[in-house]
Write a protein that holds these residues in place. Structure first.
Motif, PDB file in Angstrom:
ATOM      1  N   GLU A  41      -6.434   8.791  17.285  1.00 33.28           N
ATOM      2  CA  GLU A  41      -7.100   9.676  16.326  1.00 33.28           C
ATOM      3  C   GLU A  41      -6.264  10.920  16.041  1.00 33.28           C
ATOM      4  N   ALA A  42      -5.662  11.472  17.104  1.00 33.15           N
ATOM      5  CA  ALA A  42      -4.850  12.677  16.936  1.00 33.15           C
ATOM      6  C   ALA A  42      -3.579  12.406  16.141  1.00 33.15           C
ATOM      7  N   ALA A  43      -3.110  11.158  16.164  1.00 33.47           N
ATOM      8  CA  ALA A  43      -1.863  10.813  15.472  1.00 33.47           C
ATOM      9  C   ALA A  43      -2.077  10.444  14.009  1.00 33.47           C
ATOM     10  N   ILE A  44      -3.312  10.152  13.615  1.00 29.44           N
ATOM     11  CA  ILE A  44      -3.587   9.744  12.237  1.00 29.44           C
ATOM     12  C   ILE A  44      -3.395  10.916  11.279  1.00 29.44           C
ATOM     13  N   ARG A  45      -2.707  10.644  10.168  1.00 32.59           N
ATOM     14  CA  ARG A  45      -2.436  11.638   9.135  1.00 32.59           C
ATOM     15  C   ARG A  45      -3.056  11.172   7.817  1.00 32.59           C
ATOM     16  N   PRO A  46      -3.097  12.049   6.826  1.00 34.13           N
ATOM     17  CA  PRO A  46      -3.630  11.627   5.523  1.00 34.13           C
ATOM     18  C   PRO A  46      -2.864  10.455   4.910  1.00 34.13           C
ATOM     19  N   ASP A  47      -1.566  10.306   5.273  1.00 35.55           N
ATOM     20  CA  ASP A  47      -0.763   9.231   4.687  1.00 35.55           C
ATOM     21  C   ASP A  47      -0.625   8.030   5.613  1.00 35.55           C
ATOM     22  N   THR A  48      -1.447   7.934   6.672  1.00 35.75           N
ATOM     23  CA  THR A  48      -1.370   6.795   7.596  1.00 35.75           C
ATOM     24  C   THR A  48      -1.971   5.549   6.951  1.00 35.75           C
ATOM     25  N   LEU A  49      -1.199   4.471   6.959  1.00 33.56           N
ATOM     26  CA  LEU A  49      -1.657   3.204   6.387  1.00 33.56           C
ATOM     27  C   LEU A  49      -2.228   2.263   7.435  1.00 33.56           C
ATOM     28  N   LEU A  50      -1.580   2.219   8.610  1.00 33.35           N
ATOM     29  CA  LEU A  50      -1.867   1.151   9.559  1.00 33.35           C
ATOM     30  C   LEU A  50      -1.663   1.628  10.988  1.00 33.35           C
ATOM     31  N   VAL A  51      -2.546   1.179  11.874  1.00 32.46           N
ATOM     32  CA  VAL A  51      -2.380   1.321  13.319  1.00 32.46           C
ATOM     33  C   VAL A  51      -2.179  -0.083  13.885  1.00 32.46           C
ATOM     34  N   SER A  52      -1.160  -0.256  14.737  1.00 32.67           N
ATOM     35  CA  SER A  52      -0.908  -1.563  15.357  1.00 32.67           C
ATOM     36  C   SER A  52      -0.847  -1.392  16.867  1.00 32.67           C
ATOM     37  N   VAL A  53      -1.841  -1.948  17.555  1.00 30.89           N
ATOM     38  CA  VAL A  53      -1.922  -1.877  19.020  1.00 30.89           C
ATOM     39  C   VAL A  53      -2.283  -3.262  19.544  1.00 30.89           C
ATOM     40  N   MET A  54      -1.497  -3.769  20.490  1.00 27.14           N
ATOM     41  CA  MET A  54      -1.727  -5.102  21.019  1.00 27.14           C
ATOM     42  C   MET A  54      -2.990  -5.156  21.886  1.00 27.14           C
ATOM     43  N   VAL A  55      -3.592  -6.335  21.957  1.00 27.17           N
ATOM     44  CA  VAL A  55      -4.746  -6.522  22.842  1.00 27.17           C
ATOM     45  C   VAL A  55      -4.287  -6.452  24.294  1.00 27.17           C
ATOM     46  N   ALA A  56      -3.292  -7.280  24.623  1.00 26.89           N
ATOM     47  CA  ALA A  56      -2.847  -7.412  26.009  1.00 26.89           C
ATOM     48  C   ALA A  56      -1.331  -7.362  26.073  1.00 26.89           C
ATOM     49  N   ASN A  57      -0.810  -6.607  27.024  1.00 24.97           N
ATOM     50  CA  ASN A  57       0.635  -6.483  27.153  1.00 24.97           C
ATOM     51  C   ASN A  57       1.224  -7.740  27.789  1.00 24.97           C
ATOM     52  N   ASN A  58       2.324  -8.214  27.243  1.00 27.06           N
ATOM     53  CA  ASN A  58       2.935  -9.448  27.720  1.00 27.06           C
ATOM     54  C   ASN A  58       3.592  -9.309  29.084  1.00 27.06           C
ATOM     55  N   GLU A  59       3.979  -8.094  29.481  1.00 22.36           N
ATOM     56  CA  GLU A  59       4.656  -7.905  30.763  1.00 22.36           C
ATOM     57  C   GLU A  59       3.702  -7.531  31.889  1.00 22.36           C
ATOM     58  N   THR A  60       2.711  -6.704  31.603  1.00 26.12           N
ATOM     59  CA  THR A  60       1.803  -6.221  32.642  1.00 26.12           C
ATOM     60  C   THR A  60       0.408  -6.821  32.559  1.00 26.12           C
ATOM     61  N   GLY A  61       0.062  -7.395  31.418  1.00 18.79           N
ATOM     62  CA  GLY A  61      -1.284  -7.913  31.217  1.00 18.79           C
ATOM     63  C   GLY A  61      -2.312  -6.854  30.891  1.00 18.79           C
ATOM     64  N   VAL A  62      -1.895  -5.591  30.765  1.00 20.18           N
ATOM     65  CA  VAL A  62      -2.833  -4.493  30.532  1.00 20.18           C
ATOM     66  C   VAL A  62      -3.562  -4.680  29.199  1.00 20.18           C
TER      67      VAL A  62
ATOM     68  N   ASN B 101       0.801  -1.231   0.000  1.00 17.91           N
ATOM     69  CA  ASN B 101       0.000   0.000   0.000  1.00 17.91           C
ATOM     70  C   ASN B 101       0.832   1.279   0.000  1.00 17.91           C
ATOM     71  N   ARG B 102       2.105   1.192  -0.343  1.00 16.10           N
ATOM     72  CA  ARG B 102       2.963   2.383  -0.297  1.00 16.10           C
ATOM     73  C   ARG B 102       2.481   3.491  -1.222  1.00 16.10           C
ATOM     74  N   HIS B 103       1.746   3.145  -2.238  1.00 15.31           N
ATOM     75  CA  HIS B 103       1.208   4.172  -3.129  1.00 15.31           C
ATOM     76  C   HIS B 103       0.155   5.022  -2.434  1.00 15.31           C
ATOM     77  N   ARG B 104      -0.385   4.521  -1.301  1.00 19.95           N
ATOM     78  CA  ARG B 104      -1.419   5.245  -0.568  1.00 19.95           C
ATOM     79  C   ARG B 104      -0.863   6.055   0.594  1.00 19.95           C
ATOM     80  N   GLY B 105       0.317   5.673   1.091  1.00 20.66           N
ATOM     81  CA  GLY B 105       0.874   6.360   2.251  1.00 20.66           C
ATOM     82  C   GLY B 105       2.129   5.685   2.753  1.00 20.66           C
ATOM     83  N   ASN B 106       2.714   6.274   3.808  1.00 22.77           N
ATOM     84  CA  ASN B 106       4.009   5.797   4.289  1.00 22.77           C
ATOM     85  C   ASN B 106       4.109   5.861   5.815  1.00 22.77           C
ATOM     86  N   HIS B 107       2.964   6.013   6.484  1.00 23.02           N
ATOM     87  CA  HIS B 107       2.965   6.279   7.926  1.00 23.02           C
ATOM     88  C   HIS B 107       2.262   5.159   8.693  1.00 23.02           C
ATOM     89  N   LEU B 108       2.898   4.715   9.788  1.00 27.63           N
ATOM     90  CA  LEU B 108       2.321   3.702  10.667  1.00 27.63           C
ATOM     91  C   LEU B 108       2.298   4.241  12.091  1.00 27.63           C
TER      92      LEU B 108
END
Length: 378
Positions: free
Chosen positions: A136-157, A88-95
């Motif tokens: 939401e505040a970090a999303i830009r016109p060239d943002t392709l993907l957001v990656s956020v884990m469900v649960a943290n491996n160290e804290t369980g958060v 998808n690089r033709h659409r953007g370059n931001h993660l």
């Protein structure tokens, strides 16, 4: 040999005996290649893979056609992040990701940054949580993907992935989640969710090591990271690990059946362990949200105690002070540092993670041993 009581289930779990039992015939009797469909050996293997695909999909309320088998969550994460960026690089370059993610995500993002991608790393609050508004505040016109884990491996958060995914979709951005620590521990539903890609590993919920999956919706453009046969609908080439896939499927079936009662039992044991330690060690504190976390995990700081000496002295229990993938390093936990802990406090923190075979006797042993050791070292 007398083994210590095991409290490192977030690092890996033992293979459930029922999982091992169903795997064994596929090492010898049913040894065929699932891609060899012209004879009974291949057909038997292909049938087993199809069954396992359905079992995993059923656990996650997913379409079996969205399941891509991999060697584990690290490969799945690499395929998701690199695959989306390349396609998808033709659409953007931001993660966008979070500074407390597993190194499988952070190192992959660093690799992409070297290739020219722009990465935004969100910082959590003191409880390890981020808000959908931050994304939401970090999303830009060239943002392709957001990656956020469900649960943290160290804290369980647990992160608010439904809200985060909804924000991403509102802006036309794909959403990937590393669900490695969550699958089999809490209910997860793929159908109707805003998740476009989901990574997991079998060995985190009583399946074998070396097998995992990426759930990827058919609408997601994804460049394969392995070429050579166009297996898995062209998304991941390579001869399928049939015994491992069979084991993953059985682990998923067991998890679906046991989850309703298992999570409550384990949470009760975790709470007893936590209360027993905190009640007898005044300087001990829990890291991360106690409201939004996995039922099996507690991460405790023992202020004023040398962290390295503490881990060496806790020889009656198996615990860790961070991710198993970074345990060879001498750096303090990047997760706890991002949450605002000092180096000293991060070093003196211990993760306790419980599981299917944790007993009340194990918990009693841990409380007694931890209190004795900490009081001696303090």
């Amino acid at each position: 040999m007398n083994y210590p009581a095991y409290f490192d289930y977030n690092a890996t779990t033992p293979v459930d005996p029922a999982v091992l039992e169903v795997m064994l015939p596929y090492f010898s009797m049913h040894f065929g290649n699932a891609a060899s469909r012209t004879h009974v050996f291949g057909s038997k293997a292909e049938e087993a893979v199809s069954t396992a695909r359905k079992q995993l999909a059923r656990l996650l309320d997913a379409d079996p056609k969205d399941v891509v088998f991999t060697s584990g969550a690290t490969e799945s994460i690499n395929l998701a992040l690199k695959g989306v960026w390349e396609a998808n690089r033709h659409r953007g370059n931001h993660l966008i990701t979070v500074s407390t993610e597993h190194k499988a995500v952070l190192d992959t993002c660093e690799h992409l940054a070297h290739l020219g991608a722009e990465i935004t790393y969100l910082t959590p609050d003191s409880e390890g949580l981020i808000r959908a508004e931050q994304v939401e505040a970090a999303i830009r016109p060239d943002t392709l993907l957001v990656s956020v884990m469900v649960a943290n491996n160290e804290t369980g958060v647990l992160q608010p992935i439904q809200a985060i995914g909804a924000v991403a979709h509102k802006q036309g951005v794909l959403f990937h989640t590393d669900a490695t620590q969550a699958v089999g521990k809490i209910p997860l539903s793929w159908a109707g969710s805003p998740i476009d890609l989901l990574s997991l590993s079998g060995h985190k919920f009583y399946g074998p090591k070396g097998i995992g999956a990426l759930l990827a919706r058919k609408s997601v453009a994804l460049t394969a990271q392995q070429d050579g046969g166009r297996h898995e609908r062209g998304r991941r080439s390579g001869t399928l690990n049939v015994p491992g896939i069979v084991g993953l499927g059985e682990a998923a079936r067991l998890a679906q059946n046991l989850l309703p009662t298992e999570k409550d039992r384990i949470a009760a044991l975790r709470n007893k362990l936590e209360a027993g330690i905190l009640g007898q060690i005044p300087q001990a504190t829990v890291n991360g949200s106690r409201q939004y976390r996995l039922p099996n995990t507690t991460n405790i700081t023992f202020a004023g105690v040398d962290g390295e000496l503490l881990l060496l002295s806790l020889n009656e229990i198996a615990v860790s002070n961070g991710s198993a993938c970074t345990s060879a390093t001498t750096l303090p936990s990047h997760v706890l540092k991002a949450m605002g802990l000092s180096d000293d406090l991060a070093y003196s923190s211990v993760r306790f993670s419980l599981g299917r075979f944790t007993s009340e006797e194990d918990v009693n042993t841990a409380i007694r041993h931890v209190v004795t050791v900490v009081n001696r070292l303090a």
